[in-house]
Design a protein around this motif. Structure first.
Motif, PDB file in Angstrom:
ATOM      1  N   GLU A 110       0.834  -1.206   0.000  1.00 29.00           N
ATOM      2  CA  GLU A 110       0.000   0.000   0.000  1.00 29.00           C
ATOM      3  C   GLU A 110       0.868   1.255   0.000  1.00 29.00           C
ATOM      4  O   GLU A 110       0.574   2.218  -0.702  1.00 29.00           O
ATOM      5  N   LEU A 111       1.954   1.222   0.780  1.00 26.67           N
ATOM      6  CA  LEU A 111       2.883   2.364   0.797  1.00 26.67           C
ATOM      7  C   LEU A 111       3.511   2.585  -0.570  1.00 26.67           C
ATOM      8  O   LEU A 111       3.638   3.719  -1.032  1.00 26.67           O
ATOM      9  N   LEU A 112       3.921   1.488  -1.197  1.00 28.16           N
ATOM     10  CA  LEU A 112       4.575   1.605  -2.508  1.00 28.16           C
ATOM     11  C   LEU A 112       3.628   2.099  -3.587  1.00 28.16           C
ATOM     12  O   LEU A 112       4.060   2.710  -4.568  1.00 28.16           O
ATOM     13  N   ASP A 113       2.327   1.843  -3.415  1.00 28.74           N
ATOM     14  CA  ASP A 113       1.345   2.285  -4.410  1.00 28.74           C
ATOM     15  C   ASP A 113       0.998   3.771  -4.282  1.00 28.74           C
ATOM     16  O   ASP A 113       0.416   4.349  -5.199  1.00 28.74           O
ATOM     17  N   MET A 114       1.342   4.385  -3.166  1.00 26.66           N
ATOM     18  CA  MET A 114       1.036   5.809  -2.978  1.00 26.66           C
ATOM     19  C   MET A 114       1.942   6.659  -3.865  1.00 26.66           C
ATOM     20  O   MET A 114       3.039   6.258  -4.234  1.00 26.66           O
ATOM     21  N   ASP A 115       1.453   7.866  -4.170  1.00 24.67           N
ATOM     22  CA  ASP A 115       2.122   8.719  -5.147  1.00 24.67           C
ATOM     23  C   ASP A 115       3.470   9.254  -4.690  1.00 24.67           C
ATOM     24  O   ASP A 115       4.450   9.181  -5.411  1.00 24.67           O
ATOM     25  N   GLY A 116       3.548   9.822  -3.522  1.00 27.83           N
ATOM     26  CA  GLY A 116       4.808  10.467  -3.121  1.00 27.83           C
ATOM     27  C   GLY A 116       5.147  10.214  -1.671  1.00 27.83           C
ATOM     28  O   GLY A 116       4.368   9.633  -0.906  1.00 27.83           O
ATOM     29  N   ASP A 117       6.347  10.696  -1.282  1.00 26.28           N
ATOM     30  CA  ASP A 117       6.823  10.496   0.077  1.00 26.28           C
ATOM     31  C   ASP A 117       5.963  11.231   1.102  1.00 26.28           C
ATOM     32  O   ASP A 117       5.771  10.742   2.214  1.00 26.28           O
ATOM     33  N   GLU A 118       5.445  12.409   0.736  1.00 24.94           N
ATOM     34  CA  GLU A 118       4.613  13.167   1.690  1.00 24.94           C
ATOM     35  C   GLU A 118       3.330  12.414   2.008  1.00 24.94           C
ATOM     36  O   GLU A 118       2.901  12.382   3.162  1.00 24.94           O
ATOM     37  N   GLN A 119       2.720  11.836   0.986  1.00 27.59           N
ATOM     38  CA  GLN A 119       1.492  11.071   1.214  1.00 27.59           C
ATOM     39  C   GLN A 119       1.807   9.821   2.054  1.00 27.59           C
ATOM     40  O   GLN A 119       1.047   9.479   2.963  1.00 27.59           O
ATOM     41  N   ARG A 120       2.910   9.183   1.796  1.00 27.85           N
ATOM     42  CA  ARG A 120       3.322   8.006   2.578  1.00 27.85           C
ATOM     43  C   ARG A 120       3.593   8.409   4.031  1.00 27.85           C
ATOM     44  O   ARG A 120       3.202   7.711   4.965  1.00 27.85           O
ATOM     45  N   ARG A 121       4.275   9.524   4.196  1.00 26.51           N
ATOM     46  CA  ARG A 121       4.616   9.992   5.538  1.00 26.51           C
ATOM     47  C   ARG A 121       3.347  10.296   6.350  1.00 26.51           C
ATOM     48  O   ARG A 121       3.232   9.905   7.514  1.00 26.51           O
ATOM     49  N   ARG A 122       2.366  10.981   5.739  1.00 25.83           N
ATOM     50  CA  ARG A 122       1.105  11.278   6.437  1.00 25.83           C
ATOM     51  C   ARG A 122       0.360  10.001   6.807  1.00 25.83           C
ATOM     52  O   ARG A 122      -0.188   9.891   7.905  1.00 25.83           O
ATOM     53  N   HIS A 123       0.359   9.049   5.877  1.00 24.79           N
ATOM     54  CA  HIS A 123      -0.324   7.775   6.128  1.00 24.79           C
ATOM     55  C   HIS A 123       0.307   7.052   7.316  1.00 24.79           C
ATOM     56  O   HIS A 123      -0.396   6.553   8.211  1.00 24.79           O
ATOM     57  N   LEU A 124       1.633   7.018   7.359  1.00 25.16           N
ATOM     58  CA  LEU A 124       2.333   6.341   8.460  1.00 25.16           C
ATOM     59  C   LEU A 124       2.120   7.079   9.788  1.00 25.16           C
ATOM     60  O   LEU A 124       1.957   6.447  10.841  1.00 25.16           O
ATOM     61  N   GLN A 125       2.105   8.399   9.756  1.00 26.41           N
ATOM     62  CA  GLN A 125       1.876   9.152  10.984  1.00 26.41           C
ATOM     63  C   GLN A 125       0.480   8.882  11.539  1.00 26.41           C
ATOM     64  O   GLN A 125       0.285   8.798  12.752  1.00 26.41           O
ATOM     65  N   ASN A 126      -0.508   8.738  10.641  1.00 29.94           N
ATOM     66  CA  ASN A 126      -1.869   8.416  11.090  1.00 29.94           C
ATOM     67  C   ASN A 126      -1.940   6.998  11.681  1.00 29.94           C
ATOM     68  O   ASN A 126      -2.675   6.765  12.635  1.00 29.94           O
ATOM     69  N   LEU A 127      -1.196   6.083  11.097  1.00 37.25           N
ATOM     70  CA  LEU A 127      -1.203   4.714  11.625  1.00 37.25           C
ATOM     71  C   LEU A 127      -0.522   4.626  12.987  1.00 37.25           C
ATOM     72  O   LEU A 127      -0.948   3.870  13.862  1.00 37.25           O
ATOM     73  N   LEU A 128       0.539   5.410  13.169  1.00 35.34           N
ATOM     74  CA  LEU A 128       1.368   5.308  14.369  1.00 35.34           C
ATOM     75  C   LEU A 128       1.032   6.356  15.426  1.00 35.34           C
ATOM     76  O   LEU A 128       1.855   6.656  16.289  1.00 35.34           O
ATOM     77  N   ILE A 129      -0.171   6.870  15.369  1.00 36.46           N
ATOM     78  CA  ILE A 129      -0.554   7.943  16.293  1.00 36.46           C
ATOM     79  C   ILE A 129      -0.587   7.453  17.751  1.00 36.46           C
ATOM     80  O   ILE A 129      -0.347   8.230  18.674  1.00 36.46           O
ATOM     81  N   ASN A 130      -0.854   6.175  17.977  1.00 35.29           N
ATOM     82  CA  ASN A 130      -0.939   5.634  19.336  1.00 35.29           C
ATOM     83  C   ASN A 130       0.351   4.972  19.798  1.00 35.29           C
ATOM     84  O   ASN A 130       0.344   4.245  20.786  1.00 35.29           O
ATOM     85  N   ALA A 131       1.431   5.212  19.107  1.00 35.96           N
ATOM     86  CA  ALA A 131       2.705   4.588  19.483  1.00 35.96           C
ATOM     87  C   ALA A 131       3.154   5.109  20.843  1.00 35.96           C
ATOM     88  O   ALA A 131       3.002   6.292  21.151  1.00 35.96           O
ATOM     89  N   LYS A 132       3.714   4.202  21.646  1.00 34.92           N
ATOM     90  CA  LYS A 132       4.150   4.577  22.990  1.00 34.92           C
ATOM     91  C   LYS A 132       5.555   5.165  22.990  1.00 34.92           C
ATOM     92  O   LYS A 132       5.989   5.708  23.996  1.00 34.92           O
ATOM     93  N   GLY A 133       6.237   5.067  21.883  1.00 30.52           N
ATOM     94  CA  GLY A 133       7.577   5.644  21.781  1.00 30.52           C
ATOM     95  C   GLY A 133       7.486   7.152  21.615  1.00 30.52           C
ATOM     96  O   GLY A 133       6.414   7.726  21.379  1.00 30.52           O
ATOM     97  N   SER A 134       8.609   7.825  21.698  1.00 30.54           N
ATOM     98  CA  SER A 134       8.624   9.283  21.558  1.00 30.54           C
ATOM     99  C   SER A 134       8.358   9.673  20.102  1.00 30.54           C
ATOM    100  O   SER A 134       8.510   8.871  19.185  1.00 30.54           O
ATOM    101  N   GLN A 135       7.965  10.929  19.920  1.00 29.00           N
ATOM    102  CA  GLN A 135       7.690  11.420  18.567  1.00 29.00           C
ATOM    103  C   GLN A 135       8.960  11.403  17.712  1.00 29.00           C
ATOM    104  O   GLN A 135       8.894  11.190  16.506  1.00 29.00           O
ATOM    105  N   ASN A 136      10.091  11.622  18.338  1.00 25.61           N
ATOM    106  CA  ASN A 136      11.360  11.574  17.626  1.00 25.61           C
ATOM    107  C   ASN A 136      11.637  10.147  17.116  1.00 25.61           C
ATOM    108  O   ASN A 136      12.086   9.963  15.982  1.00 25.61           O
ATOM    109  N   ASP A 137      11.324   9.133  17.938  1.00 27.60           N
ATOM    110  CA  ASP A 137      11.500   7.726  17.519  1.00 27.60           C
ATOM    111  C   ASP A 137      10.565   7.386  16.364  1.00 27.60           C
ATOM    112  O   ASP A 137      10.949   6.690  15.422  1.00 27.60           O
ATOM    113  N   VAL A 138       9.337   7.887  16.431  1.00 23.89           N
ATOM    114  CA  VAL A 138       8.366   7.641  15.361  1.00 23.89           C
ATOM    115  C   VAL A 138       8.841   8.295  14.074  1.00 23.89           C
ATOM    116  O   VAL A 138       8.769   7.689  12.987  1.00 23.89           O
TER     117      VAL A 138
END
Length: 152
Positions: A110-138
């Motif tokens: 799904e990541l590879l099918d997305m158009d650009g890095d910005e769209q991939r980055r937003r998608h990953l940030q939405n998926l990892l919103i509940n991560a217990k690690g720091s924002q810097n680690d994410v």
């Protein structure tokens, strides 16, 4: 003229037959089997006795180039799994329990099918919103994942 054996006829002038030779009546009394085959029999299994059926697997042989691509993909997926375990680990370092509680699925295709890095980055940030690690680690994880995804 008909020739037959009389019922009271005895061969050899009334003398008993030599050992190993059976008279007509003795031959009829045997089970019509030859002496060599008397121990042979066929055992039919009941339906309840059928052994478990063997599982059959289909394997494929891949070329060298295809196998290297598969290994590369598998390495990225294993790295992804380990990093997600680290990101979702609680402060008590219970890595094993943390992933089972939080089901996060990152689909590389799904990541590879997305158009650009910005769209991939937003998608990953939405998926990892509940991560217990720091924002810097994410953020570092997302950058590393995007770099590794480009190699596939």
């Amino acid at each position: 003229m008909e020739v037959g054996v009389q019922s009271g006829y005895v061969a050899n002038g009334g003398a008993p037959p030599p050992a190993g030779i059976l008279s007509v009546g003795e031959v009829q009394r045997t089970n019509n089997r030859s002496p060599a085959k008397t121990g042979l029999h066929v055992n039919f299994k009941e339906k309840g006795e059928i052994k478990e059926k063997r599982e059959k697997f289909l394997t494929a042989k891949y070329g060298h180039h295809q196998m290297s691509l598969i290994r590369k993909r598998l390495a990225v997926e294993m790295w992804l799994y380990e990093e997600l375990k680290k990101l979702y680990a609680s402060t008590n370092n219970k890595i094993e329990d943390s992933v089972s509680n939080e089901e996060v699925e990152v689909d590389i295709d799904e990541l590879l099918d997305m158009d650009g890095d910005e769209q991939r980055r937003r998608h990953l940030q939405n998926l990892l919103i509940n991560a217990k690690g720091s924002q810097n680690d994410v953020k570092n994880f997302i950058n590393d994942l995007l770099e590794r995804a480009k190699t596939l």
